[in-house]
Scaffold this motif. Structure first.
Motif, PDB file in Angstrom:
ATOM      1  N   SER A 160      -7.415   2.952   9.656  1.00 22.20           N
ATOM      2  CA  SER A 160      -6.437   2.704   8.595  1.00 22.20           C
ATOM      3  C   SER A 160      -5.141   3.470   8.816  1.00 22.20           C
ATOM      4  N   ASN A 161      -5.151   4.490   9.679  1.00 21.38           N
ATOM      5  CA  ASN A 161      -3.921   5.224   9.974  1.00 21.38           C
ATOM      6  C   ASN A 161      -2.863   4.334  10.626  1.00 21.38           C
ATOM      7  N   ALA A 162      -3.309   3.267  11.279  1.00 21.06           N
ATOM      8  CA  ALA A 162      -2.374   2.377  11.974  1.00 21.06           C
ATOM      9  C   ALA A 162      -1.703   1.384  11.037  1.00 21.06           C
ATOM     10  N   THR A 163      -2.138   1.329   9.788  1.00 22.72           N
ATOM     11  CA  THR A 163      -1.540   0.389   8.838  1.00 22.72           C
ATOM     12  C   THR A 163      -1.009   1.084   7.586  1.00 22.72           C
ATOM     13  N   ASP A 164      -0.908   2.417   7.618  1.00 24.90           N
ATOM     14  CA  ASP A 164      -0.438   3.135   6.429  1.00 24.90           C
ATOM     15  C   ASP A 164       1.069   3.351   6.426  1.00 24.90           C
ATOM     16  N   GLY A 165       1.775   2.875   7.468  1.00 24.83           N
ATOM     17  CA  GLY A 165       3.226   2.990   7.505  1.00 24.83           C
ATOM     18  C   GLY A 165       3.742   4.395   7.701  1.00 24.83           C
ATOM     19  N   SER A 166       2.928   5.270   8.279  1.00 24.81           N
ATOM     20  CA  SER A 166       3.325   6.666   8.442  1.00 24.81           C
ATOM     21  C   SER A 166       3.249   7.087   9.905  1.00 24.81           C
TER      22      SER A 166
END
Length: 710
Positions: A360-366
């Motif tokens: 999910s880190n790849a889709t959190d916009g951060s």
């Protein structure tokens, strides 16, 4: 530097897109940022961090709006051996050309200069490649690093520089000829009494006639790093220490070790662009990221404390108005992800680390978070669920390292069962960020599979994935193509397996002992290595002056950040500071984490040496002298663990940048580190091992038949 050529492929500059405008501003490891505006375009020049003591390829980040950035690798004629481009600064000369200055310590700590017709190169050397500002300028032996240039209203050109300034009692400055851009016309020194605690990273600016000299204090690898300033009515002082110092420092939570900054004045607004450590803080302190926040002046000589934010430019009202990122907040799954668990260190404030590099880190916009697979074995896949079938025009991917190429295949599906190829980049040789694949499509699921990487041991890792629809402005930039081959994958083999159990007592003769590992070959000796029966075990006995060698060099799959396991049965009667048991990498051009060798000593590299005290590994408890021990070190590409007699002794987060070399036993190549003691069995693997596997290895190779070691 890696060999590259210009590609016909156009790297696209995104001017109104998905890219994150929160902190960190850039996806990747970039330190010492210098922000410039030439014409209507913004540029960030920085040290490429996260690679061998900040030794990555020189590149520049380019933007039209401060919001959306693209990485462009720059072509630069660097002398052989110059592996670093530290703390660059760039300015436009009177002749309309662009001048790039950077620091390097390969031949003494000097500032070198380059010139180009464009802000992105190609760059050719100034001053016939000789230093523009040599070490010892301003004060004898003062390192000429971290130079920032300042052009006064009358056209005078100055540079301010220095590092370890607290040790040298201040900071240097020069006045440069603004016609040739390299001749020093005058030099001087600013005493530490005027710039208290100054360590490095000078930055001069002028506000309504007041000269403000900003700088960093503390240790750049730790949370003590912070920004200070002083002011004067003259560019070279004397300076008065400013109020509110330090104006930017660690906050104990969000920001760790902020510093080495630059300032942008744009449309009446001031921005401070600086680096801080990644999260979680990588061992060694050389994985820094670029951030931006508001800089506020109370008056012409007083700066307010900077409030570090997570929102970055968003907090300042700068927002991306481009196409919606359809993948933002989408569910994501992966074939694996790494769960980092390490003991505390001085880099983490002695706090243990427990962090998941979740899909999910790849889709959190951060740019603060990263998906990372649980090992360097490939292929590895990331699958994104958009929630329903949607139309889109392009997929943009920020891989972990913009300066290395990733080979991958992107597939799409409406039902998660039937897949079609959206982009086949399995032969890609182009680096950069973001990587852009364009084609109109409809899908609910997107699967990105990393099939190859440029460097051995490089993980599949992604900061962000964006899926967008709609028109965008695409100025053209040409990126370079690497001539490097795709990295070899770890084989998992036992490369070295050497036992002395069948040898007869006496002088060890050359090629008497075979290597039964897959590398093969026999060992040869240097000096007086004897075979003796030690406590019922036939062992090679080293006198501290002798060593053994295996001519075979480990394969390329053992290079760079590749996993390994080394295990040795050893007895050491008198333990020195650092005695080398086994080395298999080169000490040439040794920088931080560019060396790996196994030791049995009491010092900071008593367990494993890596070329820098910041990342060497000691024993948390040195194995007891004059007893047989099974010592094993294993590395998985993210963490290194040392085991003594099957029990974990120490563990740390780490990334390596090694070159395989001749295998030495009992020696690192430095006579001061020769081993004096006994070795009965040696193994070296091209893979990492779990604790259970280490215990199994201990049992399998135990030289004692019916009893445990004494």
């Amino acid at each position: 530097m890696k060999h590259r050529k210009r590609a016909g492929l156009i790297l696209i500059l995104l001017t109104a897109l998905f890219t994150v405008v929160a902190n960190p501003l850039l996806p990747g490891y970039y330190a010492d940022p210098t922000i410039k505006k030439f014409g209507d375009t913004y540029y960030i020049y920085a040290t490429t961090d996260g690679i061998k003591l900040a030794s990555g390829e020189p590149s520049v980040w380019v933007s039209k709006d401060l919001k959306d950035w693209v990485n462009v690798e720059m072509e630069m004629s660097l002398p052989d051996g110059l592996t670093n481009c530290w703390a660059p600064d760039v300015l436009e000369g009177k002749d309309g050309r662009y001048y790039y200055y950077m620091g390097n310590c390969q031949y003494g700590c000097n500032i070198y200069g380059y010139v180009s017709n464009t802000p992105v190169g190609p760059w050719v050397p100034l001053n016939e490649g000789k230093p523009v500002i040599p070490v010892g300028t301003g004060k004898e032996y003062l390192p000429a690093l971290d130079a920032q240039f300042f052009q006064d209203d009358d056209g005078s050109l100055y540079a301010f520089f220095g590092t370890w300034c607290t040790s040298f009692g201040g900071m240097g400055w020069v006045k440069i000829n603004s016609d040739d851009m390299f001749t020093i016309e005058k030099e001087g020194f600013i005493p530490i009494s005027q710039i208290p605690r100054a360590f490095e990273a000078a930055y001069m600016m002028k506000k309504n006639g007041t000269y403000i000299l900003m700088y960093s204090a503390g240790d750049c690898k730790l949370d003590s790093y912070a920004v200070h300033y002083a002011y004067s009515d003259k560019p070279t002082g004397p300076f008065t220490y400013g109020e509110n110092n330090p104006i930017l420092s660690s906050d104990g939570a969000l920001v760790d070790g902020p510093g080495h900054h630059s300032v942008l004045e744009d449309n009446g607004n001031y921005y401070i662009v600086y680096h801080r450590h990644d999260n979680p803080h990588s061992t060694g302190g050389m994985f820094r990221q670029t951030c931006v926040d508001k800089l506020t002046f109370i008056n012409d000589h007083t700066i307010a404390k900077v409030e570090p934010t997570e929102d970055g430019l968003c907090a300042l009202g700068v927002k991306s108005l481009g196409p919606e990122n359809l993948a933002l907040g989408a569910k994501a799954e992966a074939t694996s992800y790494y769960h980092l668990k390490t003991r505390g260190s001085r880099f983490t404030g002695n706090k243990a680390v427990d962090y998941a590099y979740s899909p999910s880190n790849a889709t959190d916009g951060s740019n603060n978070t990263l998906w990372k697979a649980d090992g360097c074995e490939l292929p590895q896949s990331l699958t994104i669920d958009l929630g329903k079938t949607k139309s889109f025009d392009r997929i943009l991917t920020d891989f972990e390292y913009p300066s290395h190429f990733y080979q991958y295949k992107t597939e799409i599906s409406k039902d998660g069962k039937s897949w079609s190829v959206y982009a086949d980049k399995t032969n890609n040789k182009v680096s950069g960020s973001p990587v852009i694949d364009e084609k109109k499509a409809k899908a609910r699921y997107i699967r990105i599979t990393v099939t190859g990487v440029e460097k051995p041991g490089l993980y599949a890792g992604i900061w962000n994935v964006a899926v967008t629809k709609g028109k965008i402005n695409l100025p053209e930039y040409q990126q370079m193509v690497s001539n490097a081959d795709k990295a070899s994958q770890p084989t998992g083999e036992c490369l070295v397996d050497i036992s002395f159990k069948d040898q007869k007592s006496g002088q060890l003769t050359d090629e008497a002992v075979p290597n039964t590992g897959t590398l093969g070959g026999k060992i040869t000796g240097r000096g007086n290595v004897t075979i003796q029966n030690i406590d019922g075990v036939m062992a090679a006995v080293f006198d501290g002056k002798s060593s053994l060698r295996l001519a075979s060099v480990p394969p390329e799959s053992m290079a760079w950040n590749a996993p390994f396991t080394a295990a040795i049965w050893v007895k050491n009667s008198e333990i020195g500071h650092g005695e080398c048991l086994l080395s298999w990498t080169s000490r040439r051009d040794m920088l931080q984490a560019s060396y790996a060798a196994m030791y049995y000593g009491t010092g900071n590299y008593g367990a494993v040496a890596h070329g820098d005290g910041a990342v060497d590994m000691s024993y948390s408890k040195v194995p007891e002298a004059d007893k047989w021990h099974h010592i094993a070190v294993t590395f998985d590409g993210m963490t290194e663990s040392i085991y003594v007699d099957g029990k974990l002794n120490n563990k740390a987060q780490l990334m390596l940048f090694v070159t395989p070399a001749e295998i030495r036993i009992g020696s690192s190549g430095n006579p001061d580190e020769n081993f004096s003691g006994s070795i009965s069995r040696i193994r070296l693997y091209n893979k990492s091992m779990t604790e259970a596997e280490i215990k199994g290895l201990l049992s399998e190779t135990n030289p004692f038949t019916n009893a445990q070691p004494n």
